[in-house]
Design a protein around this motif. Structure first.
Motif, PDB file in Angstrom:
ATOM      1  N   ASN A  87      70.156 -54.590 115.256  1.00  0.00           N
ATOM      2  CA  ASN A  87      70.301 -54.258 113.842  1.00  0.00           C
ATOM      3  C   ASN A  87      69.995 -52.785 113.608  1.00  0.00           C
ATOM      4  O   ASN A  87      68.864 -52.404 113.338  1.00  0.00           O
ATOM      5  CB  ASN A  87      69.341 -55.129 113.012  1.00  0.00           C
ATOM      6  CG  ASN A  87      69.491 -54.869 111.520  1.00  0.00           C
ATOM      7  OD1 ASN A  87      70.609 -54.828 111.009  1.00  0.00           O
ATOM      8  ND2 ASN A  87      68.372 -54.686 110.836  1.00  0.00           N
ATOM      9  N   THR A 145      74.944 -60.860 117.581  1.00  0.00           N
ATOM     10  CA  THR A 145      74.085 -59.962 116.804  1.00  0.00           C
ATOM     11  C   THR A 145      73.091 -60.750 115.965  1.00  0.00           C
ATOM     12  O   THR A 145      73.307 -61.929 115.663  1.00  0.00           O
ATOM     13  CB  THR A 145      74.930 -59.048 115.894  1.00  0.00           C
ATOM     14  OG1 THR A 145      74.084 -58.065 115.287  1.00  0.00           O
ATOM     15  CG2 THR A 145      75.622 -59.847 114.805  1.00  0.00           C
ATOM     16  N   ASN A 146      72.002 -60.084 115.594  1.00  0.00           N
ATOM     17  CA  ASN A 146      71.030 -60.636 114.648  1.00  0.00           C
ATOM     18  C   ASN A 146      71.108 -59.922 113.304  1.00  0.00           C
ATOM     19  O   ASN A 146      70.333 -60.227 112.399  1.00  0.00           O
ATOM     20  CB  ASN A 146      69.610 -60.509 115.208  1.00  0.00           C
ATOM     21  CG  ASN A 146      69.114 -59.075 115.211  1.00  0.00           C
ATOM     22  OD1 ASN A 146      69.828 -58.165 115.652  1.00  0.00           O
ATOM     23  ND2 ASN A 146      67.904 -58.855 114.740  1.00  0.00           N
ATOM     24  N   LEU A 200      77.122 -58.736 110.898  1.00  0.00           N
ATOM     25  CA  LEU A 200      77.832 -60.018 110.775  1.00  0.00           C
ATOM     26  C   LEU A 200      78.865 -59.952 109.657  1.00  0.00           C
ATOM     27  O   LEU A 200      80.036 -60.316 109.851  1.00  0.00           O
ATOM     28  CB  LEU A 200      76.825 -61.134 110.496  1.00  0.00           C
ATOM     29  CG  LEU A 200      77.428 -62.496 110.141  1.00  0.00           C
ATOM     30  CD1 LEU A 200      78.166 -63.095 111.328  1.00  0.00           C
ATOM     31  CD2 LEU A 200      76.347 -63.450 109.640  1.00  0.00           C
ATOM     32  N   ASN A 201      78.460 -59.485 108.481  1.00  0.00           N
ATOM     33  CA  ASN A 201      79.379 -59.434 107.339  1.00  0.00           C
ATOM     34  C   ASN A 201      80.563 -58.509 107.611  1.00  0.00           C
ATOM     35  O   ASN A 201      81.711 -58.839 107.294  1.00  0.00           O
ATOM     36  CB  ASN A 201      78.627 -58.960 106.091  1.00  0.00           C
ATOM     37  CG  ASN A 201      77.659 -60.011 105.569  1.00  0.00           C
ATOM     38  OD1 ASN A 201      77.835 -61.205 105.807  1.00  0.00           O
ATOM     39  ND2 ASN A 201      76.633 -59.572 104.863  1.00  0.00           N
ATOM     40  N   MET A 259      82.931 -60.056 110.278  1.00  0.00           N
ATOM     41  CA  MET A 259      83.738 -61.166 109.749  1.00  0.00           C
ATOM     42  C   MET A 259      84.995 -60.667 109.057  1.00  0.00           C
ATOM     43  O   MET A 259      85.993 -61.378 108.966  1.00  0.00           O
ATOM     44  CB  MET A 259      82.893 -62.005 108.785  1.00  0.00           C
ATOM     45  CG  MET A 259      81.832 -62.855 109.482  1.00  0.00           C
ATOM     46  SD  MET A 259      80.761 -63.760 108.335  1.00  0.00           S
ATOM     47  CE  MET A 259      81.937 -64.888 107.585  1.00  0.00           C
ATOM     48  N   LEU A 283      82.529 -64.312 117.652  1.00  0.00           N
ATOM     49  CA  LEU A 283      81.354 -63.777 116.964  1.00  0.00           C
ATOM     50  C   LEU A 283      80.249 -64.822 116.947  1.00  0.00           C
ATOM     51  O   LEU A 283      80.461 -65.956 116.497  1.00  0.00           O
ATOM     52  CB  LEU A 283      81.739 -63.376 115.534  1.00  0.00           C
ATOM     53  CG  LEU A 283      80.661 -62.764 114.649  1.00  0.00           C
ATOM     54  CD1 LEU A 283      80.130 -61.472 115.252  1.00  0.00           C
ATOM     55  CD2 LEU A 283      81.231 -62.517 113.241  1.00  0.00           C
ATOM     56  N   PHE A 317      76.193 -65.419 115.744  1.00  0.00           N
ATOM     57  CA  PHE A 317      75.043 -64.949 114.974  1.00  0.00           C
ATOM     58  C   PHE A 317      73.810 -65.709 115.454  1.00  0.00           C
ATOM     59  O   PHE A 317      73.842 -66.925 115.581  1.00  0.00           O
ATOM     60  CB  PHE A 317      75.293 -65.194 113.491  1.00  0.00           C
ATOM     61  CG  PHE A 317      74.268 -64.579 112.584  1.00  0.00           C
ATOM     62  CD1 PHE A 317      74.017 -63.215 112.607  1.00  0.00           C
ATOM     63  CD2 PHE A 317      73.562 -65.371 111.686  1.00  0.00           C
ATOM     64  CE1 PHE A 317      73.077 -62.644 111.757  1.00  0.00           C
ATOM     65  CE2 PHE A 317      72.632 -64.805 110.835  1.00  0.00           C
ATOM     66  CZ  PHE A 317      72.378 -63.447 110.868  1.00  0.00           C
TER      67      PHE A 317
END
Length: 256
Positions: free
Chosen positions: A102, A123-124, A129-130, A133, A140, A142
């Motif tokens: 992050n 990823t964390n 993530l957003n 997407m 992908l 999360f």
């Protein structure tokens, strides 16, 4: 010919940038002046706000003890981060599995990964993530876990346990500070733990960091500098730092 104060000042501050701290006796030998002269120089630099005196020497002023808000950090060094993100993304090969921690530099990789359809990204980061997407067409994953609203990421034991399930080709790691003495550091302990776990689960660890991070030590230790495989940074990174990193056997890539 004796050095002027300005010459000595530049040398002392350059040493601080690379080492994070200086010793009076070492500076006395380096500058070929008395220890009394060095102490007077350190007194003057402390009054200028450039360093903080400690027993036997001085350390760099740690102005970055409090991390700026996330939205502010996204805009800081934006062109450099974008260039670093583009170069880092080019290192991802077809069929690979990668981890992104992050960071506001790892985020900049996402636009340049959009055509890599045969890549798995773990990823964390909620922000990554957003964005992924919307543009990323690969696989992908999360991590899940406890949501840290300040960091905009998931951390804690659940995220840590999930990362244990994977072995990846490359981990792209960011840092709050990079120091030869303290290694890679972060502002947040929870994020440092996750970054360290990602490093442990990767065959290759790539540090992505703009030049403003060098010579700084922040709150939580992530790892030794020698634990990374490659550094991707921008052209503003001081040559002294590039030489020091290469001397550790770490490959260095400079973005345009």
């Amino acid at each position: 010919m004796s050095l002027t104060y300005e010459d000595r000042r530049m040398t002392i501050l350059n040493q601080l940038d690379v080492e994070g701290k200086v010793q009076v006796h070492h500076l006395s030998e380096l500058l070929n002046v008395s220890t009394e002269t060095v102490r007077r120089d350190l007194d003057r630099l402390e009054k200028e706000g450039k360093l903080r005196k400690v027993y036997g020497g001085a350390v760099r002023m740690r102005m970055e003890l409090v991390e700026p808000p996330f939205q502010s950090r996204v805009q800081m060094m934006k062109p450099e981060k974008m260039a670093i993100g583009k170069l880092a993304a080019s290192l991802v090969q077809d069929g690979e599995t990668i981890m992104l921690d992050n960071g506001t530099t790892t985020i900049e990789m996402i636009p340049f990964l959009k055509d890599k359809t045969n890549v798995t990204l773990i990823t964390n980061s909620i922000t990554i993530l957003n964005l992924a997407m919307e543009t990323f067409r690969g696989r992908l994953i999360f991590t899940g876990g406890e949501v840290n609203q300040e960091c905009r990421a998931v951390t804690g034991s659940l995220a840590d346990q999930m990362l244990d399930q994977f072995k990846v080709n490359k981990a792209f790691i960011s840092a709050g500070g990079i120091s030869l003495t303290d290694g890679l550091t972060d502002f947040h302990l929870a994020e440092a733990v996750i970054a360290r776990k990602m490093m442990q689960r990767a065959e290759e660890v790539i540090l992505v960091a703009d030049h403003s991070k060098f010579g700084l030590s922040t709150f939580a230790r992530v790892a030794n500098l020698k634990d990374i495989s490659m550094l991707v940074t921008d052209s503003g990174c001081p040559k002294e730092w590039i030489d020091k990193v290469k001397a550790l056997g770490i490959e260095v890539r400079i973005s345009e």
